[in-house]
Design a protein around this motif. Structure first.
Motif, PDB file in Angstrom:
ATOM      1  N   ASP A 636       0.852  -1.208   0.000  1.00  0.00           N
ATOM      2  CA  ASP A 636       0.000   0.000   0.000  1.00  0.00           C
ATOM      3  C   ASP A 636       0.880   1.247   0.000  1.00  0.00           C
ATOM      4  OD1 ASP A 636      -1.697   2.176   1.635  1.00  0.00           O
ATOM      5  OD2 ASP A 636      -3.030   0.817   0.512  1.00  0.00           O
ATOM      6  N   ARG A 637       0.425   2.254  -0.753  1.00  0.00           N
ATOM      7  CA  ARG A 637       1.226   3.466  -0.938  1.00  0.00           C
ATOM      8  C   ARG A 637       1.464   4.208   0.385  1.00  0.00           C
ATOM      9  NH1 ARG A 637       2.135   6.941  -5.488  1.00  0.00           N
ATOM     10  NH2 ARG A 637       2.578   9.081  -4.866  1.00  0.00           N
ATOM     11  N   LEU A 677       5.656   2.283  -8.967  1.00  0.00           N
ATOM     12  CA  LEU A 677       4.886   3.187  -8.130  1.00  0.00           C
ATOM     13  C   LEU A 677       3.606   3.560  -8.870  1.00  0.00           C
ATOM     14  CD1 LEU A 677       4.743   4.909  -5.538  1.00  0.00           C
ATOM     15  CD2 LEU A 677       5.880   6.727  -6.839  1.00  0.00           C
ATOM     16  N   ASN A 679      -0.786   5.074  -7.970  1.00  0.00           N
ATOM     17  CA  ASN A 679      -1.539   5.896  -7.039  1.00  0.00           C
ATOM     18  C   ASN A 679      -1.931   5.117  -5.794  1.00  0.00           C
ATOM     19  OD1 ASN A 679      -1.438   8.102  -8.769  1.00  0.00           O
ATOM     20  ND2 ASN A 679      -3.340   7.530  -9.831  1.00  0.00           N
ATOM     21  N   GLN A 680      -2.017   3.799  -5.919  1.00  0.00           N
ATOM     22  CA  GLN A 680      -2.458   2.996  -4.771  1.00  0.00           C
ATOM     23  C   GLN A 680      -1.305   2.216  -4.113  1.00  0.00           C
ATOM     24  OE1 GLN A 680      -4.083   2.638  -7.814  1.00  0.00           O
ATOM     25  NE2 GLN A 680      -5.744   4.061  -7.277  1.00  0.00           N
ATOM     26  N   PHE A 682       3.179   0.743  -4.149  1.00  0.00           N
ATOM     27  CA  PHE A 682       4.529   0.705  -4.706  1.00  0.00           C
ATOM     28  C   PHE A 682       4.991  -0.756  -4.672  1.00  0.00           C
ATOM     29  CE2 PHE A 682       4.989   1.521  -0.179  1.00  0.00           C
ATOM     30  CZ  PHE A 682       5.965   0.602   0.224  1.00  0.00           C
ATOM     31  N   PRO A 718      -2.062  -3.172  -1.303  1.00  0.00           N
ATOM     32  CA  PRO A 718      -2.866  -2.084  -1.846  1.00  0.00           C
ATOM     33  C   PRO A 718      -4.349  -2.449  -1.862  1.00  0.00           C
ATOM     34  CG  PRO A 718      -1.665  -3.196  -3.607  1.00  0.00           C
ATOM     35  CD  PRO A 718      -1.138  -3.731  -2.304  1.00  0.00           C
TER      36      PRO A 718
END
Length: 752
Positions: A636-637, A677, A679-680, A682, A718
Motif C-alpha cells: 500500500d502506498r 509506483l 496511485n495505490q 509501490f 494495496p
C-alpha cells in the motif's frame, strides 16, 4: 570273367600249336567291342573253353607261345579311335508320381513274391533227410544237460548278487531323497547293469567250459551247443536291458516311475517273447533242420514266428489304452521339450510296435538266423541312441534353466552384460538340443538301414551340408560376440563406475542409445546377408533391389530424412535430452522420449505430444545450467518504504536458513528496492538464482514466508478504491427534463 577266358581260347586252336594273332584282327575286335559287347556264352561253351585253355597251359611250348602272343598284343599301340556319328539321344519322358509309385510297388512286390517262392521251394523241394532217432536223442540229452547247467549257474550267481543290488538301490534312493547329489542314483543303476553284463560274460565263459566237457567228442553236438550259447548271450543281453528298464525285483533301481505290478507284467511277457524268438529261431529251427529235415525246420520257423507275432499284437492292442495314458501322465511331469515327443509317441506307439513284429515275422521267414540278429542289433542300437540322446537333451535342458551370475562390480560397469550372456547361452543350448534330436533321428534311420548316414557324410551333399552348418554357427558366434562387446562398451559409458565416475550427461546418453540401436540394425543386416549368401542365395539382386528401393524411398521420404538430420544436429548441440522441461511452440512439457525421427513431450495435463524434429524451429529449455525467478510484491502506498524493504529482507533471511531451500539457491538473493509506483501501491523486488527446475520450489516457499512476515508487521497490500460522485442542481434539472420528454417512469411496484 568267363567270357574273357573264352575270348582268349578262341584265339588258340585245340591243338598244341599256337596261332598267330594279326594286329588287324586285334584292331577290328577292339573296334567292334566298342560298338557291341559279345554275347554271353552258355554252359557248354564255357566248359569247352575251359578245357581248351587247360590243354594249352598244360603244354610248355604252347604256354610259352601264348605268353609271347599276349605280350606282343599288349605292346602293340592301340589304333586311333575313330569318332562315330551317333543320332541325338531322345529325351526320356519324365514319369509321373503314380508311375513311380507303381514301379516301386512292382519292384518290392516282385522281391516279396520271389522270397515266398523260395520259402515254398525250401518247404517242398528241399532234399529229404532220414530221421535218426538214436542220434537225435543223444544230441538232445547233451544239449539239455548243457542248457540246464548254464541256466542253473546263471541263476545261482544272480541270486548271490541280490543283497548287493538291494543295498545299492536303497543307498541311491536315500541320496536322491536327501538331494545331496543327483548322480548317485543313476550311477547305481548303471553299475547294477554293468554287474549284470559281467555275470552274463562269466556265465558264457563257464558255459563254454561245460560245452567242451559235454559234447561227447561230436562236432554236431558241439555245434548245437554253440548255437545255444550264442542265443543265450543274445537273449540274456536283451533281458538285461529289460531288467534295466523295468527292474521288477529291485524297485529302488528302477529308473522310471512304473508300478511294481506293471513292471512285473511287462518284464515277464517281454522276456517270454524274447526267449521264444531267440531259442526258437536261433536254436530250435537249426537243430530240427539238421537232425530231422529242412521241411520240418521251415514249418517250425513259420509256426514259431506266427505264434510270436499274434501274441505280440495281442499284448500291444490289449494294453494300448493303459500305455497311452501312462505316457500322457509322463509327458505332464516332463519338461516342455520332452513332453512334445512323449505325447507324439503316445499316439503312434502301437503302430510302431506292430510294424516291428510284422517286419520281424517276414524277415524271419526268409532268413531266420541273420534277420533276428539284425533286428536285435537294430533294437539295441535304437535304445542306446534314444537313451544317450535323451540324457544329452536332459542335461542341456537343465543347463538352459540355469543362469550365469556376474560379480557386482561387473554388473555395475556392464548392466546388460549378464542378461545378454544368459540369452546367448540359452539360445545356443536350445540349438544344440535341436541338433541332438536331428542327429539322433539320422542315427535311428541308419540303425534300421533306412538311411546311410556315414555315406551321406562322406559324399558331396553331406560334406556340403556340414560345412554350411559350421559356417553358419561361426558367423552367428562372431556376430554375437561382436554385438555383445560393442553393446557392453556403450552400456559401460552409460553407467557410473565404482570409482565414483559421474553419470554421463543426458546428451551423451541419448547419442549412445541412438548409436547402439543403429549398430544393432547394421550388425543384423550384415549377418542376415552373409547367412543368405552361405546357404546359396544370390544376394546381388537383393543388394541391387535394396539400392533401388533406397533411392525411391529417399525421394518419397524427404521429410523423414530432414527429421533425422535435424534430430542429429540438435543432439550434437545438446539442445534437449530426456527429462528436460522444454517449450516447443505452444507446448510446454517434459521430454519423455527421443528417437531418431521425433521427440515426445508430456504436458502437466497429461497430454503426450509427438513432435517431428523438422517442425522444430525454436524451443526453450528450462534445465540448461541454472534456473532463476524475480519476485515482485505490491505494498500500500501509505506504508513506509524502509519498513517494507526491511521486512522483506527478514523474510528472505529466514527462508535462507532452511537447509532444504538453501541448497537449491545459487549465490545470494538480490534486492532491487522500489521498482514500481502507482496511485495505490509501490512494488518491491527480490530475485533468486537456483538450480535447474528448482525455481518454482523456492518461489512458492518465498511467497509463504513473505506473507507471514508482512502480516506480522502489519504491512498492508494495496486496497482497490471506488469514488462515488454526488449529482448537483444542474444534474437534477437535466434529469427532470429527460423524464418529461420521454414520459414518466412506471412505478417500481405497479398495482392493478
Amino acid at each position: 570273367m568267363p567270357w574273357i577266358l573264352l575270348l582268349l581260347c578262341s584265339l588258340l586252336s585245340f591243338q598244341t600249336q599256337a596261332v598267330t594273332v594279326p594286329a588287324a584282327a586285334v584292331a577290328a575286335s577292339s573296334t567292334q567291342t566298342g560298338d557291341a559287347s559279345p554275347a554271353e556264352p552258355d554252359l557248354e561253351e564255357k566248359k569247352k573253353a575251359y578245357s581248351a585253355l587247360a590243354d594249352v597251359l598244360d603244354n610248355d611250348k604252347s604256354r610259352t607261345e601264348l605268353i609271347d602272343q599276349l605280350r606282343k598284343v599288349a605292346a602293340t599301340p592301340p589304333p586311333e579311335p575313330v569318332p562315330a556319328i551317333k543320332p541325338p539321344e531322345e529325351l526320356s519322358e519324365e514319369k509321373t508320381v503314380l508311375e513311380n509309385v507303381t514301379d516301386v510297388s512292382r519292384h518290392y512286390g516282385g522281391v516279396l513274391a520271389e522270397r515266398f517262392a523260395q520259402l515254398h521251394r525250401n518247404i517242398t523241394g528241399s532234399p529229404y533227410k532220414a530221421f535218426n532217432q538214436q542220434t537225435f536223442f543223444k544230441a538232445l540229452t547233451h544239449f539239455t544237460m548243457l542248457a540246464a547247467s548254464v541256466f542253473a549257474f546263471f541263476w545261482l550267481i544272480r541270486l548271490c548278487m541280490t543283497t548287493l543290488w538291494q543295498r545299492m538301490g536303497k543307498w541311491g534312493r536315500k541320496k536322491n531323497r536327501d538331494r545331496s547329489s543327483w548322480f548317485h542314483l543313476p550311477l547305481m543303476i548303471i553299475t547294477a547293469f554293468i554287474i549284470d553284463l559281467l555275470l552274463l560274460a562269466l556265465t558264457l565263459f563257464v558255459g563254454q567250459i561245460f560245452s567242451d566237457m559235454m559234447n561227447a567228442g561230436s562236432r554236431t553236438i558241439a555245434r548245437q551247443q554253440g548255437l545255444f550259447l550264442n542265443a543265450f548271450a543274445l537273449i540274456e543281453f536283451f533281458k538285461a536291458v529289460l531288467r534295466l528298464i523295468f527292474c521288477p525285483r529291485f524297485p529302488d533301481l528302477r529308473p522310471f516311475p512304473v508300478s511294481d505290478q506293471s513292471a512285473k507284467y511287462w518284464s515277464i511277457r517281454l522276456s517270454g517273447l524274447s526267449s521264444l524268438i531267440g531259442y526258437g529261431i536261433l536254436v530250435a529251427v537249426p537243430i530240427i533242420s539238421n537232425q530231422v529235415n529242412i521241411q520240418t525246420g521251415a514249418l517250425t520257423n513259420v509256426a514259431i514266428m506266427l505264434i510270436i507275432t499274434l501274441w505280440a499284437l495281442y499284448l500291444i492292442f490289449h494294453n494300448k489304452r493303459n500305455i497311452q495314458q501312462s505316457l500322457i501322465r509322463l509327458a505332464d511331469r516332463s519338461m516342455a521339450f520332452f513332453s512334445l515327443f512323449i505325447r507324439a509317441f503316445a499316439l503312434i506307439w502301437h503302430w510302431l510296435a506292430s510294424a516291428y513284429f510284422v517286419v520281424l515275422f517276414f524277415f524271419s521267414l526268409f532268413d531266420p538266423g541273420n534277420s533276428l540278429k539284425w533286428m536285435m542289433g537294430a533294437s539295441v542300437h535304437s535304445l542306446a541312441i534314444i537313451g544317450i540322446a535323451a540324457f544329452i537333451s536332459g542335461m542341456l535342458s537343465r543347463w538352459i534353466a540355469k543362469t550365469i551370475t556376474l560379480s557386482p562390480q561387473v554388473q555395475r560397469s556392464y548392466p546388460e552384460l549378464q542378461k545378454r550372456l544368459n540369452s546367448w547361452i540359452s539360445a545356443s543350448l536350445k540349438m544344440a538340443r535341436i541338433l541332438t534330436v536331428c542327429v539322433a533321428v539320422m542315427l535311428l534311420l541308419n540303425a534300421w538301414s533306412l538311411f546311410d548316414m556315414w555315406a551321406w557324410l562322406t559324399n558331396g551333399a553331406g560334406e556340403k551340408t556340414v560345412d554350411i552348418l559350421i559356417r553358419i554357427v561361426l558367423i552367428l558366434f562372431f556376430s554375437a560376440v561382436g554385438w555383445t562387446l560393442l553393446a557392453s562398451l556403450i552400456e559401460n559409458r552409460l553407467a557410473s563406475d565404482i570409482h565414483g565416475r559421474p553419470m554421463p550427461s543426458a546428451r551423451t546418453r541419448t547419442l549412445l542409445t541412438l548409436f547402439r540401436n543403429a549398430l544393432a540394425v547394421v550388425i543384423s543386416t550384415i549377418t542376415i546377408m552373409i547367412l543368405l549368401s552361405e546357404i546359396g542365395v544370390n544376394i546381388a539382386p537383393l543388394l541391387a533391389g535394396a539400392g533401388a528401393l533406397g533411392l525411391a524411398v529417399s525421394f518419397g521420404s524427404q521429410t523423414l530424412v530432414k527429421d533425422i538430420i535435424t534430430g542429429v544436429f540438435i543432439q550434437f548441440e545438446n539442445g534437449m535430452n530426456t527429462g528436460d522441461l522444454v517449450t516447443i511452440g505452444p507446448i510446454t512439457g517434459t521430454v519423455e522420449r527421443m528417437s531418431i525421427r521425433s521427440v515426445g513431450v508430456r504436458q502437466d495435463t497429461g497430454a503426450y505430444h509427438i513432435i517431428p524434429w523438422s517442425s522444430i524451429t525454436t524451443f526453450a529449455n528450462f534445465v540448461r545450467g541454472i534456473g532463476s525467478f524475480v519476485a515482485n510484491y505490491d505494498v500500500d502506498r501509505q506504508e513506509d518504504v524502509e519498513k517494507a524493504n526491511r521486512i522483506l529482507k527478514e523474510a528472505v533471511a529466514e527462508l535462507m536458513e532452511r537447509q532444504d531451500i538453501r541448497m537449491l539457491v545459487i549465490g545470494e538473493p538480490s534486492f532491487a528496492g522500489i521498482v514500481g509506483l502507482t496511485n495505490q501501491a509501490f512494488t518491491v523486488r527480490v530475485s533468486f538464482t537456483t538450480q535447474p527446475l528448482k525455481q518454482w520450489t523456492v518461489r512458492f516457499a518465498l511467497d509463504g514466508m513473505v506473507k507471514k512476515h508482512f502480516d506480522a508487521a502489519g504491512i498492508r497490500p494495496p486496497v482497490q478504491t471506488v469514488q462515488v460522485m454526488q449529482p448537483g442542481p444542474d444534474a437534477a434539472q437535466a434529469l427532470q427534463a429527460s423524464e418529461a420528454a420521454t414520459g414518466a417512469l412506471p412505478p417500481a411496484n405497479p398495482t392493478v
